[in-house]
Design a protein around this motif. Structure first.
Motif, short mmCIF file in Angstrom:
data_model
loop_
_atom_site.label_atom_id
_atom_site.label_comp_id
_atom_site.label_asym_id
_atom_site.label_seq_id
_atom_site.Cartn_x
_atom_site.Cartn_y
_atom_site.Cartn_z
N TYR A 34 4.62 6.98 1.48
CA TYR A 34 5.57 5.90 1.72
C TYR A 34 4.90 4.55 1.46
CZ TYR A 34 3.19 5.57 6.26
OH TYR A 34 2.25 5.45 7.23
N GLU A 35 5.71 3.57 1.16
CA GLU A 35 5.18 2.24 0.83
C GLU A 35 5.09 1.38 2.10
OE1 GLU A 35 4.26 1.14 -2.35
OE2 GLU A 35 4.53 3.29 -2.81
N VAL A 36 4.01 0.65 2.18
CA VAL A 36 3.84 -0.26 3.32
C VAL A 36 3.62 -1.67 2.79
CG1 VAL A 36 2.49 -0.74 5.39
CG2 VAL A 36 2.63 1.58 4.53
N GLU A 37 4.26 -2.60 3.44
CA GLU A 37 4.03 -4.01 3.08
C GLU A 37 3.38 -4.70 4.27
OE1 GLU A 37 7.44 -6.12 1.81
OE2 GLU A 37 7.45 -5.22 -0.17
N GLU A 72 -17.97 6.45 22.59
CA GLU A 72 -17.22 6.37 21.33
C GLU A 72 -16.19 5.25 21.44
OE1 GLU A 72 -15.35 10.03 20.38
OE2 GLU A 72 -17.24 11.08 19.99
N GLN A 73 -16.02 4.52 20.35
CA GLN A 73 -14.99 3.47 20.31
C GLN A 73 -14.23 3.60 19.01
OE1 GLN A 73 -16.60 -0.42 22.60
NE2 GLN A 73 -17.37 -0.19 20.55
N TRP A 74 -12.95 3.55 19.09
CA TRP A 74 -12.11 3.61 17.90
C TRP A 74 -11.15 2.44 17.95
CZ3 TRP A 74 -13.07 7.59 14.43
CH2 TRP A 74 -13.88 8.63 14.92
N MET A 75 -10.83 1.94 16.80
CA MET A 75 -9.92 0.81 16.77
C MET A 75 -8.91 1.00 15.64
SD MET A 75 -10.74 -3.23 16.50
CE MET A 75 -11.47 -3.17 14.90
N TYR A 76 -7.71 0.60 15.93
CA TYR A 76 -6.69 0.61 14.87
C TYR A 76 -6.20 -0.81 14.65
CZ TYR A 76 -2.32 1.18 12.40
OH TYR A 76 -1.31 1.06 11.46
N LEU A 77 -6.40 -1.29 13.42
CA LEU A 77 -5.88 -2.61 13.05
C LEU A 77 -4.71 -2.37 12.10
CD1 LEU A 77 -9.19 -4.54 12.24
CD2 LEU A 77 -7.70 -4.92 14.19
N PRO A 78 -3.49 -2.69 12.49
CA PRO A 78 -2.33 -2.39 11.63
C PRO A 78 -2.46 -2.99 10.24
CG PRO A 78 -1.62 -3.21 13.78
CD PRO A 78 -3.09 -3.34 13.75
N ALA A 79 -3.10 -4.16 10.15
CA ALA A 79 -3.20 -4.82 8.84
C ALA A 79 -4.10 -4.03 7.90
CB ALA A 79 -3.73 -6.23 9.01
N PHE A 80 -4.95 -3.17 8.44
CA PHE A 80 -5.86 -2.40 7.58
C PHE A 80 -5.52 -0.91 7.60
CE2 PHE A 80 -8.07 -6.33 8.52
CZ PHE A 80 -8.44 -6.74 7.26
N ARG A 81 -4.52 -0.53 8.33
CA ARG A 81 -3.86 0.76 8.27
C ARG A 81 -4.72 1.96 8.63
NH1 ARG A 81 -4.58 -1.67 4.21
NH2 ARG A 81 -5.45 0.09 3.02
N LYS A 82 -5.93 1.78 9.05
CA LYS A 82 -6.78 2.93 9.32
C LYS A 82 -7.35 2.86 10.72
CE LYS A 82 -8.37 3.98 4.70
NZ LYS A 82 -9.36 3.63 3.72
N VAL A 83 -7.51 4.04 11.31
CA VAL A 83 -8.23 4.10 12.58
C VAL A 83 -9.72 4.14 12.22
CG1 VAL A 83 -8.68 5.45 14.65
CG2 VAL A 83 -6.36 5.33 13.73
N ARG A 84 -10.44 3.19 12.76
CA ARG A 84 -11.83 3.04 12.35
C ARG A 84 -12.75 3.23 13.55
NH1 ARG A 84 -14.18 2.83 7.45
NH2 ARG A 84 -12.50 1.51 6.67
N PHE A 105 0.85 -1.20 0.00
CA PHE A 105 0.00 0.00 0.00
C PHE A 105 0.88 1.24 0.00
CE2 PHE A 105 -2.12 -3.34 2.36
CZ PHE A 105 -3.34 -3.40 1.73
N THR A 106 0.30 2.29 -0.54
CA THR A 106 0.97 3.59 -0.44
C THR A 106 0.23 4.42 0.60
OG1 THR A 106 1.55 3.47 -2.77
CG2 THR A 106 1.69 5.64 -1.73
N GLU A 107 0.95 4.85 1.62
CA GLU A 107 0.34 5.61 2.72
C GLU A 107 0.87 7.04 2.73
OE1 GLU A 107 -1.76 3.94 5.69
OE2 GLU A 107 -2.24 3.42 3.62
N ILE A 108 0.13 7.90 3.40
CA ILE A 108 0.60 9.28 3.55
C ILE A 108 0.88 9.53 5.03
CG2 ILE A 108 -0.01 11.73 3.28
CD1 ILE A 108 -1.92 10.79 1.02
N ASP A 109 2.08 10.00 5.29
CA ASP A 109 2.45 10.33 6.66
C ASP A 109 1.68 11.59 7.06
OD1 ASP A 109 5.33 10.05 8.59
OD2 ASP A 109 3.85 11.62 8.89
N GLU A 110 0.92 11.47 8.14
CA GLU A 110 0.05 12.59 8.52
C GLU A 110 0.84 13.82 8.96
OE1 GLU A 110 -2.98 11.45 11.26
OE2 GLU A 110 -3.81 10.00 9.87
N ASP A 111 2.03 13.57 9.48
CA ASP A 111 2.84 14.71 9.94
C ASP A 111 3.55 15.39 8.78
OD1 ASP A 111 2.03 14.21 12.52
OD2 ASP A 111 3.70 12.80 12.89
N THR A 112 4.23 14.56 7.97
CA THR A 112 5.05 15.15 6.89
C THR A 112 4.30 15.26 5.58
OG1 THR A 112 5.88 13.00 6.18
CG2 THR A 112 7.12 14.11 7.94
N LYS A 113 3.15 14.59 5.49
CA LYS A 113 2.34 14.54 4.26
C LYS A 113 3.07 13.88 3.10
CE LYS A 113 -0.88 16.73 6.42
NZ LYS A 113 -1.88 15.91 7.08
#
Lengths: 876, 277
Positions: free
Chosen positions: A613-616, B103-115, A602-610
């Motif tokens: 970067y690539e993620v595996e 409120e509940q938030w979860m972060y799953l590293p494999a899905f890369r998003k805080v949901r 995946f290609t992600e965006i660093d929230e701080d630096t914008k």
């Protein structure tokens, strides 16, 4: 010996009758404890096809048989009344139990039986205190586990087991108001919950939750949105006939009460599923028991009255068969053999088949009486003439039926054993009862028939049946060559057609088309998930092994593969869930509607630096975290597909059919694929309806082939030994073999399948040796009296032929009672059994008459030499 | 932190002595909810799940909580095992009087998003254990009709036995419980035992507090077990290295920080700061 026995009977007729009555009373009392087993699986619980499901239940939820409630709305079930009904019915079904006062009584009796057992008494008091609620289930199950150590009787232990499942029967639920769903709302908030978890749930919310959602489609709801399904898994024991019926009735009541209380609900509601199938089957058994017995008794009474035209001629055979039926039912109760869908028709069989001996003896008695003999002399003469053939025929028949025990199908085994028992006791009873009663009571003619001083043959000539037989079979005697060719042609043709017989089981197709059960079953099979569940377990043998990418992809491909088969309506698996989570958590991006690959980039965006970067990410992590979501989502759906340590996973599927050949077709489609594609080292186990029913049919075919062969050899050997002649042994067996072939050929021609019910007939046909034995013995008798073969045949067909035809009529008409059954298999059975016995009688007369000169070559030679000796002796 | 997060029913509760003279069930439960448990709290938690006494899984995570204004926030950050490491949860419970949805938030590293996860249904198994998310929630007094049914001794401690039934279907949907029976320590205002009943009225789960220690002057439950009678499984929470009033920054409890997670170094830093103070 025979004379001594007759002297004894004539000396103590009252004592003998009293003894018979006492024994009958004993068995009658015992028969009150006759148990019922209406599970339609026919295989024993430890048969691999059945035991696998019990093993699965140890590790997975979602593996019990389910009652299905389908709501159908012509427009859409996405309306408030339907959605509320789904919620209300689900909640109500969840709380159900199927105990009543009879269960309370059983518990109280248990307390009385063990007054010293404080724990038992206290536990039962607790259970009874709040009126027996599901909350008492745990306590009841504890009682079950301890009952063995308390040395309770088998029956008491079983009663407790039955009770523990009835009081807390609901194991799992599925449906819009029960199945865990994963979806996003319009704000992106993720929901992992039951879709409809309250009354008046917003319709748009529900629609959004189920739209394009493979966790839900075809399961809780049909793709067109017109049908919703509520699935209630019940743990009621398969052999708890009463519990199944109570459950079915409770569901019908629940639905009908709900419809009455909510007139706004316009949906049609259907109830089906395996427990309902059990219950409907039980209702058929009850119906058959209540209706078939009186009908068959009425029919045979009429036939006996027409045939014998005397009161004793009706009453004695009737008492004989009723007694043997009571004895048999009593014995079944004593040895704990249950009444199931097959053994339920035993009384009909016993009442008709066991008449045979009595008819032969009574016919001979009246025959002897008419040739100017006194009553006691006629009895004595008739018994002397008939004891040998009835003992031979009965023992042969018993042996033949017992051969059916080589079958692995328990129901058939019981049928074979108990019909043998019935026939044997019928023989004993007839040998005692008939002479005893005849010795006691004067002959009561319905229509007075004058005595004559004519010979046996002359008397017989007066009967219409005798004249008809003589007229029919005379051309056969006159044109043996032509008829031999015709017979051989027919036999060869029959053998070919018999080999083409279709083996199948039609499941719900055996119920009348307009029955509630059939309509519901067809509806659910044609519109939504389907009523036949199956499970495929993948055992990796390694903790966490089921969560590897390889296994997940295998399950995914397997699931796609099984859906290529037309009968598969629905499935649920680990792969399906992971795919859904992957799709959902990637914001429904279509490229993620799949299982993860080994590595996802995946290609992600660093929230701080914008900066990008690539993620595996490892695919295995995606699977593991998806499962964590699954675990977090509430309910127990994760245990429907994964065992505790994740070493095993299960794929559940449902088929929209109850036809065994469809199951076979599904397995033919699936098993080779699995064998070819399964990951190395994994063990695959199958369970469910397809496996059980195909195993039943497999066992049926094997047992049919093996048992029929053994039975045929047995008959041949018994006949050879009895007649001390290979030729006469063949004479007795060939008609039976021909009848079996013609019977199977007819099934092929009429497109009637060989199933567990129709399989019985081949045993029956092979077992009914009466016709040939009586005919052969009479021919022998006539030859010994110096008659030529054709003369002997004519005399034999006049006397024995008439009795054979009477038997054929009794059997055929007696089995007409089965036409009043509610089960199509039994109706087919009634038709076929009547037909086959008719064929058997006719084929016996035809085949033995046709080949008589060859069969009786030895007897004829002996007779000729005796005559020659007679001519040559000086005295002559 | 004014309000304590009882973690509750799970028994992860802190406490101080409180006056419990009122004999009214709601008052007692309110006292449980309002116990002083410091300004913030952190602990390393081991969660074990056993089936028939054989270990099914064991997880370790950091638990941090703090009162921010009238709300209570909690972060759970998974340390082990590796396949679930760095999964983290953020839960915010609002003051009960505001009737605001948690409120509940979860972060799953494999899905890369805080949901964000809906908090209307908290019946899910926390990390696959026998504790549900609802069991981790702060005790809610007003969601249930409660009555004291008797007094009883639990491990020689006098308790009020309080029966609680949900007031609405929403509460049932959220908790999955159709009835609760709660044993409240009369003196320390701790929940020492709790029974959970399902839709069929079946007692299917039971919480037992195994150990209570006094840490930094707060009564603290350091071991509790949830037993599931139906599945014959049990899960145990063991709290180690529990510390109160460490001055945990509000920023740790922000949604944006969830993705980064709580590292060992963060915890070490917090402890070091505390020691310096």
């Amino acid at each position: 010996m025979l004379e001594k026995y007759l002297d004894f009977v004539f000396k103590y007729p009252k004592s003998i009758l009293a003894l018979l009555v006492l024994i009958t009373a004993y068995f009658l009392v015992a028969s009150a404890n006759l148990s019922e087993d209406n599970n339609p699986y026919f295989l024993p619980q430890d048969h691999p096809a059945r035991s696998t499901i019990f093993d699965l239940r140890e590790e997975f939820t979602g593996t019990y048989d389910s009652v299905m409630i389908a709501l159908h709305n012509d427009n859409t079930v996405f309306n408030q009344a339907s959605i509320n009904a789904i919620f209300d019915l689900s909640r109500a079904a969840e709380r159900m139990n199927y105990v009543d006062q009879s269960d309370a009584q059983m518990l109280k009796e248990l307390q009385s039986a063990y007054p010293e057992n404080r724990q038992l008494i206290t536990s039962i008091d607790v259970i009874l205190a709040d009126g027996m609620t599901p909350n008492d289930g745990l306590l009841a199950r504890e009682l079950v586990s301890q009952s063995a150590t308390w040395q309770l009787t088998d029956k008491q232990q079983r009663n407790l087991r039955v009770f523990a499942e009835r009081i807390d029967p609901v194991r799992e639920m599925a449906g819009l108001s029960s199945t865990e769903n994963v979806f996003l709302d319009e704000h992106g908030t993720m929901f992992a919950q039951e879709t409809v978890n309250q009354r008046n749930q917003d319709i748009e919310f529900v629609k959004n939750a189920v739209q394009d959602n493979e966790l839900i489609e075809y399961g809780p709801i049909s793709p067109d949105g017109k049908v919703a399904l509520i699935v209630v898994e019940l743990s009621i024991l398969e052999d708890d006939a009463i519990g199944q019926v109570r459950a079915y009735e409770a569901f019908k009541q629940l639905v009908s009460d709900y419809q009455e209380a909510h007139p706004e609900l316009k949906d049609d509601i259907y109830i089906s599923g395996v427990p309902v199938f059990f219950a409907a089957q039980k209702q058929v058994i009850d119906h058959d028991f209540a209706t078939l017995l009186p009908i068959v008794i009425l029919l045979i009474t009429v036939i006996l009255a027409v045939f014998f035209k005397t009161i004793l001629g009706v009453v004695i055979p009737l008492i004989n068969v009723v007694m043997c039926t009571v004895w048999t039912m009593g014995m079944m109760a004593i040895v704990n053999a249950p009444l199931d869908v097959i053994t339920a028709i035993l009384p009909v069989f016993l009442l008709t088949i066991c008449l045979s001996d009595a008819i032969h003896v009574m016919a001979e008695y009246y025959h002897q009486k008419k040739i100017n003999k006194s009553r006691l002399v006629a009895i004595r003469k008739a018994m002397i003439l008939m004891v040998s053939p009835v003992v031979l025929t009965t023992i042969t028949t018993c042996l033949t039926f017992t051969m059916s025990t080589s079958s692995s199908i328990e129901s058939l085994r019981n049928f074979g054993l108990f019909i043998s028992f019935g026939m044997f006791v019928a023989l004993i009873i007839s040998l005692l009862l008939i002479p005893a009663l005849l010795a006691l009571f004067p002959n009561k003619d319905i229509i007075a028939t004058p005595q004559t001083t004519q010979s046996s043959g002359d008397v017989s000539e007066k009967y219409f049946i005798s004249r008809l037989l003589v007229r029919t079979l005379t051309p056969v005697m006159a044109n043996r060559k032509v008829f031999s060719v015709v017979f051989l042609g027919l036999f060869a043709g029959s053998c070919f057609l018999a080999s083409q017989v279709r083996v199948d089981d039609m499941g719900s197709g055996y119920f009348p088309e307009q029955s509630d059960f059939r309509i519901s079953d067809d509806f659910i099979n044609n519109h939504i998930a389907g009523t036949s569940p199956g499970w495929i377990e993948v055992d990796t043998g390694i903790k966490g092994g089921a969560l590897t990418l390889e296994v997940a992809h295998f399950i995914d491909q397997l699931e796609q593969h099984i859906h290529q088969h037309s009968t598969v309506n629905y499935s649920y698996s680990l792969a399906r869930y992971v795919r859904r989570i992957n799709y959902t958590l990637n914001d429904f991006d279509p490229q993620y509607n799949r299982l993860p690959n080994e590595v996802e980039r995946f290609t992600e965006i660093d929230e701080d630096t914008k900066q990008t970067y690539e993620v595996e990410i490892a695919g295995s992590d995606i699977i593991r975290q998806s499962i964590l979501m699954f675990e977090n989502s509430g309910g127990s759906d994760v245990t429907n597909v994964l065992n505790e340590d994740f070493s095993k996973t299960v794929l559940l599927y449902t088929l929209g059919t109850t036809v065994a050949n469809d199951y076979q077709s599904f397995l033919d489609h699936t098993l080779p694929w699995i064998e070819k594609n399964k990951p190395e080292g994994v063990k695959i186990t199958h369970a469910g309806s397809p496996i059980i029913w195909t195993a039943v049919l497999d066992a049926l075919v094997k047992s049919q082939t093996v048992s029929a062969s053994i039975a045929l050899i047995t008959v041949l050997l018994v006949m050879i030994i009895w007649f001390k002649s290979i030729r006469l042994g063949l004479a007795g067996t060939l008609p039976l073999l021909s009848t079996v072939m013609i019977y199977f050929a007819l099934m092929t021609v009429l497109n009637i399948e060989l199933n567990i019910g129709t399989a019985i007939i081949s045993f029956l046909v092979l077992g009914i040796v009466d016709y040939s034995v009586h005919y052969i013995l009479r021919i022998q008798h006539e030859i010994q009296n110096g008659h030529s073969i054709n003369h002997a045949l004519l005399n034999a067909m006049r006397v024995s032929g008439r009795a054979i035809i009477a038997n054929v009529l009794v059997f055929s008409i007696g089995f007409i009672a089965l036409l009043f059954s509610q089960h199509k298999a039994l109706i087919d059975l009634g038709t076929l059994v009547g037909l086959s016995l008719l064929i058997s009688g006719m084929v016996t007369l035809f085949v033995i008459t046709l080949f008589a000169p060859w069969f009786f070559k030895g007897e004829l030679k002996a007779s000729e030499s005796q005559s020659a000796v007679g001519i040559l002796t000086p005295e002559s | 932190m004014k309000l304590t997060h009882i973690l509750a029913s799970a028994g992860i509760l802190l406490s101080v002595f409180a006056d419990a003279s009122a004999n009214d069930a709601n008052n007692i439960l309110q006292q449980v909810r309002d116990r002083n448990d410091g300004k913030d709290y952190m602990s390393t938690v081991t969660l074990k799940t056993l089936s028939d006494d054989s270990l099914l899984n064991q997880r370790q995570f950091y638990m941090l909580q703090k009162d921010i204004d009238q709300d209570e926030v909690m972060v759970l950050a998974i340390k082990a095992p590796a396949d679930v490491r760095d999964i983290s949860f953020l839960m915010r419970s609002f003051d009960e009087g505001t009737a605001q949805e948690d409120e509940q938030w979860m972060y799953l590293p494999a899905f890369r998003k805080v949901r964000r996860i809906s908090a209307t249904d908290k019946r899910g198994a926390f990390m696959g254990s026998e504790y549900s998310y609802y069991d981790l929630d702060k005790l809610r007094v007003t969601d249930f009709d409660s009555k004291i049914v008797k007094s009883e001794s639990v491990n020689d401690v006098e308790t009020h036995v309080i029966e609680r039934t949900p007031k609405s279907q929403d509460v049932i949907n959220k908790s999955g419980y159709y009835k609760l029976v709660t044993w409240v320590d009369k003196d320390r205002k701790l929940i020492l035992k709790q029974q959970y009943f399902d839709a069929k009225g079946i007692l299917f789960k039971q919480l037992n507090v195994g150990k209570v220690d006094k840490i930094q002057g707060f009564w603290t439950i350091t071991a509790s077990t949830m037993t599931n009678f139906i599945e014959n499984k049990k899960s145990t929470f063991l709290f180690h290295e529990t510390l109160y009033n460490q001055g945990i920054e509000d920023a740790i409890f922000r949604k944006s920080k969830l993705k980064r997670g709580i590292k060992d170094s963060d915890v070490a830093e917090l402890i070091k700061i505390s020691e310096l103070e």
